[in-house]
Enzyme design. Structure first.
Site, short mmCIF file in Angstrom:
data_model
loop_
_atom_site.label_atom_id
_atom_site.label_comp_id
_atom_site.label_asym_id
_atom_site.label_seq_id
_atom_site.Cartn_x
_atom_site.Cartn_y
_atom_site.Cartn_z
N LYS A 1 5.13 4.29 -9.81
CA LYS A 1 3.80 4.21 -9.17
C LYS A 1 2.71 3.98 -10.23
CE LYS A 1 5.47 7.26 -5.51
NZ LYS A 1 5.65 8.67 -5.13
N GLU B 1 0.82 -1.22 0.00
CA GLU B 1 0.00 0.00 0.00
C GLU B 1 0.86 1.27 0.00
OE1 GLU B 1 -3.74 0.29 0.06
OE2 GLU B 1 -2.75 2.03 -0.77
N1 HSE Z 1 9.81 11.21 -3.46
C1 HSE Z 1 8.41 10.94 -3.51
C2 HSE Z 1 7.62 12.22 -3.66
C3 HSE Z 1 7.88 10.20 -2.32
O1 HSE Z 1 8.20 13.29 -3.74
O2 HSE Z 1 6.40 12.14 -3.71
C4 HSE Z 1 8.27 8.78 -2.32
O3 HSE Z 1 7.87 8.14 -3.49
#
Ligand code: HSE
Length: 443
Positions: A208, A132
């Site tokens: 993601k 998650e």
């Molecule tokens: N570095 C990412 C961001 C958070 O700035 O949203 C971790 O994935």
């Protein structure tokens, strides 16, 4: 019932946040899970340093620098991987799976790149891999996609899934800063890493988006097929012109089902400023999911930080505490779809995607220039939605009056717009390369 035992790999921001929230809320979490959840071992590069920040008055936790000893520890039920990266993390996770341990990870890169191997190993061994925290930090988007929206054919997802770049874009938009200055601000305020390349080049968001595409459409994780474009080449000028036209520029992770295949892409995108998601500012994240039955749904929250990410990690620990005794065939599948029912729907190359476009070009301000440009567009079947011509000015070099033209097109194939751009750039009256940005209506 005995508490379920967890070994943590890593004790940085997310690891320590997880430990602290679990301790603070242990009574309520235990009431929800039906049994206690205890972190009993932590592997960390520098145990002496970690000991100083570990709040453990009863000394129930042992710290070690030997990561392998934790994944091989027979007393542990779950390994929570919080070290990041794709090499050592992959080896440790696969070793833990071989040892029959369930995995919780916040590691989007690991799953986007090695997910197929990891999920297959977990399936063969009958263990859970829960992630998650890997997408949009504290927002329970994996749970929503995999379970809450399970009735739907997902049509598209568009997400602001990188807080660092959203902070930078907000600064560029609100304060008129250029990219380099806004990045320096993000680093000074602790939003951006010392090496921010994964964030600003769009790689983190693409990891993601890759995971969300797999869960939304029931296809394997395929990071190598994602189109990735960050915000490093974005000019404040285009942010300003977009605003004049009623649009805001966001770095979006977009996954879309089309007749030809799946679009999986990350790039700066003009979206109508009146959309809710266009008003997500600073380091916040938001994910818009469109399902055929439910319509549009929007999820908003913190995508990073110690406790927001811990919130997601602990939700996974609770899920495992509740579900690990269930027959593996009756659990929610890792990628939402049964592993033997994954589809081979192709991920489309970027040339084959459909979008509308913002084009900015500098031209000589003389009769016939616009008609040359519109003729090129018409020849390639690209329709103009809006056109803005800025005031003329004399060029640096001489007495020839020049002007900036901004064109907004209706939807077309990307390969058509590429051909449009190369033909426009070949015109002698065009004085700059064409700046091209993709647009999404999100309606
Ligand atoms: N570095 C990412 C961001 C958070 O700035 O949203 C971790 O994935």
């Amino acid at each position: 019932m005995e508490p379920i035992k967890v070994g943590l790999l890593g004790f940085g921001t997310v690891g320590s946040g997880t430990f602290n929230v679990l301790r603070r809320n242990q009574e309520e979490i235990g009431r929800r899970a039906g049994r206690g959840i205890e972190i009993t071992r932590i592997a960390v590069r520098n145990p002496a340093k970690a000991q100083k920040v570990l709040v453990d008055p009863l000394r129930t936790v042992t710290l070690t620098s030997d990561f392998t000893s934790v994944v091989n520890d027979p007393s542990l039920d779950i390994i929570a991987e919080m070290i990041g990266g794709t090499n050592i993390a992959r080896e440790l996770v696969l070793q833990a799976i071989q040892n029959g341990k369930h995995i919780v990870t916040a590691n989007k890169a690991l799953l986007a790149v090695h997910g197929t191997e990891i999920f297959e190993a977990a399936r063969a061994r009958g263990v859970i891999v829960a992630f998650e925290a890997a997408v949009a930090g504290g927002i329970p988007i994996i749970k929503a996609l995999r379970e809450g929206l399970t009735a739907n054919r997902i049509q598209y997802i568009a997400g602001i899934i990188n807080g660092t770049t959203n902070f930078i874009l907000s600064e560029m938009c609100e304060r008129g800063l250029d990219f380099a200055t806004a990045l320096a601000d993000a680093q000074r305020l602790g939003y951006a890493e010392a090496d921010p390349s994964f964030d600003i080049e769009g790689v983190d968001a693409a990891h993601k988006a890759t995971i969300m595409a797999a869960i939304a459409f029931g296809v394997p994780v395929q990071f190598d097929r994602a189109y990735v474009e960050g915000i490093t080449q974005l000019h404040t000028l285009d942010i300003r012109y977009a605003e004049e036209l009623g649009y805001r520029i966001k770095l979006l992770g977009i996954v879309r089902r089309t007749i030809q295949g799946i679009e999986l892409r990350v790039h700066p995108t003009l979206i109508p400023a009146k959309r809710l998601i266009a008003n997500v500012q600073g380091a916040m994240n938001a994910v818009l999911v469109y399902g055929d039955a439910v319509g549009a749904t929007l999820y908003y929250g913190k995508g990073a930080g110690a406790e927001p990410t811990a919130s997601a990690v602990i939700a996974d620990l609770v899920d495992i505490a509740r579900l690990h005794t269930v027959d593996p065939n009756n659990r929610v599948p890792h990628l939402a779809f049964q592993p033997d029912r994954l589809a081979s729907t192709p991920i489309l190359p970027i040339d084959e995607i459909t979008s509308s476009y913002y084009l900015r070009l500098r031209v000589v301000d003389q009769i016939g220039v616009l008609s040359d440009i519109t003729r090129i567009l018409a020849a390639l079947d690209v329709s103009i939605d809006a056109l803005l011509q800025k005031e003329s000015e004399f060029s640096d070099k001489g007495q020839i009056s020049e002007t900036i033209i901004i064109l907004i097109t209706h939807e077309t194939l990307e390969k058509n717009i590429n051909e449009v751009i190369s033909r426009i750039e070949a015109l002698s009256t065009v004085r700059s390369s064409v700046t091209r940005l993709r647009m999404e209506a999100l309606n």
